[in-house]
Design a protein around this motif. Sequence first.
Motif, mmCIF file in Angstrom:
data_model
loop_
_atom_site.group_PDB
_atom_site.id
_atom_site.type_symbol
_atom_site.label_atom_id
_atom_site.label_comp_id
_atom_site.label_asym_id
_atom_site.label_seq_id
_atom_site.Cartn_x
_atom_site.Cartn_y
_atom_site.Cartn_z
ATOM 1 N N ASN A 542 0.711 -1.135 0.097
ATOM 2 C CA ASN A 542 -0.115 -0.111 -0.016
ATOM 3 C C ASN A 542 1.006 1.289 0.088
ATOM 4 O OD1 ASN A 542 0.913 0.284 2.441
ATOM 5 N ND2 ASN A 542 -1.054 -0.477 3.535
ATOM 6 N N GLN A 551 -5.161 -10.657 -2.727
ATOM 7 C CA GLN A 551 -5.689 -10.340 -3.846
ATOM 8 C C GLN A 551 -5.313 -11.339 -4.941
ATOM 9 O OE1 GLN A 551 -7.113 -7.318 -3.788
ATOM 10 N NE2 GLN A 551 -6.831 -7.461 -1.700
ATOM 11 N N TRP A 596 -6.079 -3.452 -7.245
ATOM 12 C CA TRP A 596 -6.252 -3.101 -5.789
ATOM 13 C C TRP A 596 -6.525 -1.855 -5.524
ATOM 14 C CZ3 TRP A 596 -3.101 -0.593 -2.436
ATOM 15 C CH2 TRP A 596 -3.524 -0.558 -1.102
ATOM 16 N N ASN A 597 -7.606 -1.481 -4.695
ATOM 17 C CA ASN A 597 -7.917 -0.227 -4.278
ATOM 18 C C ASN A 597 -8.338 0.405 -5.546
ATOM 19 O OD1 ASN A 597 -8.367 1.787 -2.209
ATOM 20 N ND2 ASN A 597 -6.156 2.385 -2.472
ATOM 21 N N GLU A 598 -8.938 -0.054 -6.473
ATOM 22 C CA GLU A 598 -9.534 0.696 -7.710
ATOM 23 C C GLU A 598 -8.531 1.073 -8.466
ATOM 24 O OE1 GLU A 598 -12.214 3.603 -6.981
ATOM 25 O OE2 GLU A 598 -13.788 2.400 -5.808
ATOM 26 N N ARG A 599 -7.228 0.446 -8.640
ATOM 27 C CA ARG A 599 -6.165 0.761 -9.232
ATOM 28 C C ARG A 599 -5.634 -0.458 -9.854
ATOM 29 N NH1 ARG A 599 -1.695 3.790 -5.745
ATOM 30 N NH2 ARG A 599 -0.722 3.650 -7.703
#
Length: 692
Positions: A542, A551, A596-599
């Motif tokens: 992150n 993931q 992940w995390n809209e990326r």
Amino acid sequence: MEDFFLQLSYSPWLIAGCLALGALYAWILYSKQLHWSARANRLLAVLRFATVSLLAFILLNPIVKQRFSQIEKPNLIIAIDNSTSVKEFSDSAMLSARLASLNKLQSNLSEDFDVSVRSLNRKDLEQAGQARFDQSSTDLSELLEGIRTDFEGSNVASVVLLTDGIYNQGFSPAFFSAAFPVHIIPVGDTLSRSDLSIYSLEYNQVSHKGSRFPIKAAVHYTKPKQNFATVRLLEGGKVLETRRVPLRGSQGVQELTFQLDGNEVGMKRYTVQVDAHEGEFLVENNRKDALIDIIDGKQKVMILAAAPHPDINAVCSALSNTENYEIELWLASDAEGKAPKAEDADVLVFFQIPSLDRSVNMLSNELLKSQLPKLFLTGEQSNYALLSRTVSFLDIRNRITQKDLVKASFNTGFKDFNYTRNFQEVLNQLPPLEVPFASVNMKKGAKVLAYQQVGRVTTNKPLVALQDQQEPKTGVLIGEGLWRWRIHENFFHSGAKATQELFTKLIHFLSSRKDRRQFKVVARERSVPFPKSVRLRTELYNELFEPVYGQKVTLDLVNEVDSAFRYSIVTSPQNADFVLNGLEPGIYRYSARVQWNERNFSARGQFSVERQNLEAKQMRADLSLLQKLSNNSNGRLLTETEQIEGLKPERTQGIIYTKESFLPLVHLKFLFFVFVFLLSIEWFFRKYLGSY
């Protein structure tokens, strides 16, 4: 269980007290004549006497001592060399007969011995006949050492080893020493046959774009049909070069070297092949691959100085001995007012800059302010006041022009990168450098590689200091006279290796950058021997660079002929690797992606799977080595079926192991049932006779 007896915690005379207590209790309870018969009364009194006496005896805390004996049969280990060379170069009928004899030996001795069968990969088999001769390498020393380790402390009668004596990994089994005899069953081909082979290739696995690199090949020949051999160098099936090598005598090795240009970045496969002669026994060993990773990884090192100086030549010579650096020298005296550009370099080396000459400082001002890694070499023309303002971790104040002569004293507490032991010893012997007579204060973040040594006293003043807490990384070497170091080393140590090691590692340390990618997929080995599994490590972080798991990562794999494969895993702390099995030899490119995390994140890389073909390097069984191994261990060579099936190891006696245990009598569960039985019988008779 061999023995069972009691030990008392108190005097044995107390047993009489227990009996007396039981008798007293029974007399009080049954002394009066009740309505049942005298015979029944005596039976009930005996039952109560036994119950109370036994209970009182248990309260004395007697200890039960138990002694167990176990006989361990002697161990007989049948070791199988299940490499491909045994199957390829042995007569199939003879090999089958030897395996059948081992099966019969196992059956004959199974009553008196614990017989186990083990193969090269330390896998236990039920029978010798189950061995699959599929191992691509042979390490007999590991096989024997594994037996000694696994059976350490056990009663090993002997080891029976079936092998051809050919090993290509580990050390020679002739030097193996064991406390048990090793009997050898030799197999394989002892005849010398006509053969040509590429015995070995020597090359650097990594080369740089634009440089030339060698591939050195060794051609081994035995009883050649012609007096020459044709050797070819190929890439992707295209012949790059052909050589004709003379073959002298009936056996030997001829070496030749190919020079290649690294013009394209990427992993390249080069094949060295020797043309087979007519009637050659084995052609699988006539070629060998070299997998070379060509990278565009040269660091551009720009050295800036006001004027020529012999120290500059010493630094250039140290860095030019490696292919990793491309050196550019900028002299203010030849610049004609033109300043160098920061984009032309990866690392900057300032020689006596900042300078006492303002014009030099003006030309180099932009580079001094740049975010490129910097190494400062000081000298007589250095402006130490300006240098102290330029670097953040040193404060150098020289109020007078006096100089000191100091030697380098290596800081053994420096752990950021490793130096060889020889470097540390040579560094302390090098001639002194001229340093300013000044106070040197280290600030937070300074790391000292070497201190200044005056005479025999090591001071707390740094000679070489670094900082990597802030970008850009910076290093300072305080002193002048590096040229004397090279002369000293060349004269006393046959080459300036310590000076070269110092500057190459300094530049490498300063130029290395932290990997700030949030998603990485990296091959744990760039080149993997066939048929070993390929492992690709996945890492997802992150914004705080904390690991993220759970993931789904998708991996696309493409080989040299553009065949595609797809894999996917859901990562966890225990499972973050792609494990790829069954890949054929070749070069593979991969791309991985994760959301992940809209990326969306992606990573790319490549690796190679290399066929080593070690088993084809030698075809002839080595009986002399097997004879040494058996002699060293007081074993025998078993060449006849009768010898194998009738083998009777000398160590036929088992080992008796005795174990003693101490247990309080009250812990024995059966006593509970004894009390229940006694009290139940007494209660039953009382109930039957009409009482309670």
